[in-house]
Design a protein around this motif. Structure first.
Motif, PDB file in Angstrom:
ATOM      1  N   UNK A   1       0.875  -1.245   0.157  1.00 29.27           N
ATOM      2  CA  UNK A   1       0.182   0.071   0.041  1.00 29.27           C
ATOM      3  C   UNK A   1       0.793   1.216   0.158  1.00 29.27           C
ATOM      4  N   UNK A   2       1.741   1.326   0.718  1.00 26.60           N
ATOM      5  CA  UNK A   2       2.781   2.391   0.970  1.00 26.60           C
ATOM      6  C   UNK A   2       3.495   2.495  -0.521  1.00 26.60           C
ATOM      7  N   UNK A   3       3.960   1.525  -1.066  1.00 27.36           N
ATOM      8  CA  UNK A   3       4.772   1.509  -2.423  1.00 27.36           C
ATOM      9  C   UNK A   3       3.614   2.000  -3.315  1.00 27.36           C
ATOM     10  N   UNK A   4       2.493   1.774  -3.371  1.00 29.78           N
ATOM     11  CA  UNK A   4       1.560   2.335  -4.455  1.00 29.78           C
ATOM     12  C   UNK A   4       1.307   3.736  -4.140  1.00 29.78           C
ATOM     13  N   UNK A   5       1.165   4.172  -2.779  1.00 26.70           N
ATOM     14  CA  UNK A   5       1.008   5.534  -2.411  1.00 26.70           C
ATOM     15  C   UNK A   5       2.335   6.429  -2.844  1.00 26.70           C
ATOM     16  N   UNK A   6       3.376   5.925  -2.679  1.00 28.67           N
ATOM     17  CA  UNK A   6       4.846   6.605  -2.792  1.00 28.67           C
ATOM     18  C   UNK A   6       5.029   6.784  -4.411  1.00 28.67           C
ATOM     19  N   UNK A   7       4.576   5.776  -5.137  1.00 31.29           N
ATOM     20  CA  UNK A   7       4.572   5.858  -6.537  1.00 31.29           C
ATOM     21  C   UNK A   7       3.481   6.824  -7.442  1.00 31.29           C
ATOM     22  N   UNK A   8       2.385   7.212  -6.470  1.00 37.18           N
ATOM     23  CA  UNK A   8       1.627   8.220  -6.973  1.00 37.18           C
ATOM     24  C   UNK A   8       0.590   7.335  -8.099  1.00 37.18           C
ATOM     25  N   UNK A   9       0.381   6.225  -7.521  1.00 32.43           N
ATOM     26  CA  UNK A   9      -0.584   5.505  -8.208  1.00 32.43           C
ATOM     27  C   UNK A   9      -2.152   6.213  -8.636  1.00 32.43           C
ATOM     28  N   UNK A  10      -2.327   6.568  -9.662  1.00 31.00           N
ATOM     29  CA  UNK A  10      -3.820   7.151  -9.849  1.00 31.00           C
ATOM     30  C   UNK A  10      -4.899   6.575  -9.256  1.00 31.00           C
ATOM     31  N   UNK A  11      -5.593   7.449  -8.712  1.00 35.20           N
ATOM     32  CA  UNK A  11      -7.086   7.122  -8.131  1.00 35.20           C
ATOM     33  C   UNK A  11      -6.645   6.067  -6.780  1.00 35.20           C
ATOM     34  N   UNK A  12      -5.687   6.110  -6.530  1.00 32.65           N
ATOM     35  CA  UNK A  12      -5.190   5.391  -5.116  1.00 32.65           C
ATOM     36  C   UNK A  12      -5.940   5.767  -3.953  1.00 32.65           C
ATOM     37  N   UNK A  13      -6.991   5.586  -3.351  1.00 31.49           N
ATOM     38  CA  UNK A  13      -7.206   5.934  -2.022  1.00 31.49           C
ATOM     39  C   UNK A  13      -8.276   4.882  -1.560  1.00 31.49           C
ATOM     40  N   UNK A  14      -7.554   3.803  -0.910  1.00 26.20           N
ATOM     41  CA  UNK A  14      -8.236   2.694  -0.295  1.00 26.20           C
ATOM     42  C   UNK A  14      -8.750   3.129   1.174  1.00 26.20           C
ATOM     43  N   UNK A  15     -10.018   2.280   1.242  1.00 30.15           N
ATOM     44  CA  UNK A  15     -11.019   2.575   2.639  1.00 30.15           C
ATOM     45  C   UNK A  15     -10.390   1.677   3.467  1.00 30.15           C
TER      46      UNK A  15
END
Length: 430
Positions: A309-323
């Motif tokens: 999850x942190x990897x995805x956030x730090x890569x700036x994955x478009x639309x990444x906003x998990x609940x």
């Protein structure tokens, strides 16, 4: 007058612990500085992290065999919100509540939203219930709901989900979570293809009713109550359904809803890659869907999930906003204690994932240095971030030691006096 833990009580308890916290935080800060990590910056990220509480989680759970009621457990939605507010008051990690309808259906949703706000709470995704018949229901969900062969049953289930959306809109919730127990207990009981098609048709009607800025979270479950075959049994079925429905449909991952030894972190990576990760229901499992406290069995797996999850956030994955939400059944513990522990455990693994040296990890992966890459993860996982979490709570006005303060406060004993049993359970679990 209803008993509450006062801000003064928190301040007094914190004052006894503050000198030790300052010393421990300073030591951790020096340690992180040697690794090139700004601990205050990490603290800001952790402070912004929150996990939703399940309204049903503050009540005592049960099994197919029995339920042993707890003292002072909630008798209705007012009591549930009061307990949820206490958890957030102490941990500062649970700012929202996820309601389950019709268990939590309010007579006045606008008034409920204001009531929650007065307690410092908001609302996360709402959950529908079509796995349980309600009093006066004209048809039964015994053999399914959204995939039932009888259109009248499917129509009732669809209408209920749309009603949940309308309630959620008024409450300010952002999404609808749909889990169904539909499936078969015997070979030959249902046509797999026809059942899935009926499910998709029903979900398409629900999808069409979503507000523009809403999502629908599709939750899968390997088994129970359908022990032979479940319509949405795995992440593959969930992904296929979400893809068929459209961009507002995403896949919810409950950590207990998998076969033993499933590589859940890889599932997370795949769903992130294709823009279909809705978020998580956090718990833990020894065998299958035990609904144990988060991190109680396999904390390293929880850490590995947050690594992705942190990897995805730090890569700036478009639309990444998990609940994020806790989803547990507390059968032998005080639910408030378990939910506080779990919220802090989830927060702990997130903080540790923020400590991973991403550049060094990428370098080790590129060099095919298996042990080197593994040790980089273990270095972050083995770091005791307790002082960091306590500092974040203290800065936000929470308790340095939430569990100790809660037990010393006498909250549960006070609620046992205020909430005499009414018979049955309002927790909504059994």
């Amino acid at each position: 007058m209803s008993f509450r833990i006062s801000a003064d009580a928190i301040g007094t308890d914190n004052a006894r612990r503050l000198a030790f916290l300052e010393d421990d935080y300073a030591a951790l800060k020096r340690q992180m500085a040697r690794r090139g990590i700004d601990l205050d910056a990490i603290a800001d990220q952790v402070a912004a992290f929150g996990v939703a509480l399940p309204s049903w989680g503050v009540g005592t759970g049960g099994t197919r065999f029995a339920r042993f009621a707890g003292s002072g457990e909630p008798r209705g939605l007012d009591d549930k919100l009061e307990d949820c507010a206490t958890i957030h008051q102490l941990t500062r990690a649970t700012p929202t509540v996820s309601l389950h309808f019709p268990w939590d259906k309010p007579s006045d949703a606008t008034a409920l939203k204001a009531q929650a706000a007065s307690l410092g709470l908001g609302f996360d995704a709402v959950n529908s219930n079509t796995f349980q018949d309600q009093p006066g229901q004209p048809v039964s969900y015994k053999f399914g709901s959204l995939s039932h062969p009888d259109k009248a049953v499917r129509d009732l289930a669809v209408a209920h989900n749309i009603d949940c959306i309308r309630l959620g809109e008024t409450l300010g919730a952002p999404a609808l979570t749909v889990w169904v127990g539909d499936g078969a207990n015997f070979p030959g009981q249902q046509n797999f293809t026809a059942a899935f098609d009926r499910y998709l048709d029903s979900m398409a009607q629900i999808y069409a009713a979503l507000p523009q800025d809403w999502s629908v979270f599709i939750e899968h479950k390997l088994f129970e109550p359908a022990f032979y075959a479940t319509v949405i049994a795995d992440w593959g079925s969930s992904y296929l359904a979400a893809t068929e429905l459209g961009p507002k449909a995403k896949c919810l991952v409950d950590l207990g809803h998998h076969a033993p030894n499933t590589n859940i972190e890889m599932i997370v990576a795949r769903l992130v890659r294709f823009g279909k990760l809705a978020g998580f229901h956090f718990n833990d499992s020894k065998y299958g869907d035990d609904d144990l406290d988060s991190g109680s069995i396999n904390p390293f797996q929880l850490f590995l999930i947050f690594n992705e999850l942190v990897d995805a956030a730090q890569r700036g994955t478009p639309g990444f906003a998990p609940a994020y939400m806790l989803d547990q059944s507390h059968n032998v513990t005080d639910p408030i204690e378990s939910l506080m522990n779990s919220a802090m455990e989830v927060q702990r693994r997130y903080a540790q994932a923020l400590l991973i040296d991403r550049a060094a990890l990428t370098e080790a992966q590129t060099a095919c240095d298996a042990l080197g890459a593994h040790n980089i993860l273990k270095q972050a996982f083995n770091t005791d971030v307790s002082p960091l979490l306590a500092e974040v709570r203290h800065r936000a006005g929470g308790a340095i030691d939430p569990l100790a303060l809660y037990r010393a406060s006498g909250y549960r004993a006070a609620k046992a006096q205020e909430r005499p049993p009414r018979g049955g359970s309002s927790a909504g679990i059994v």
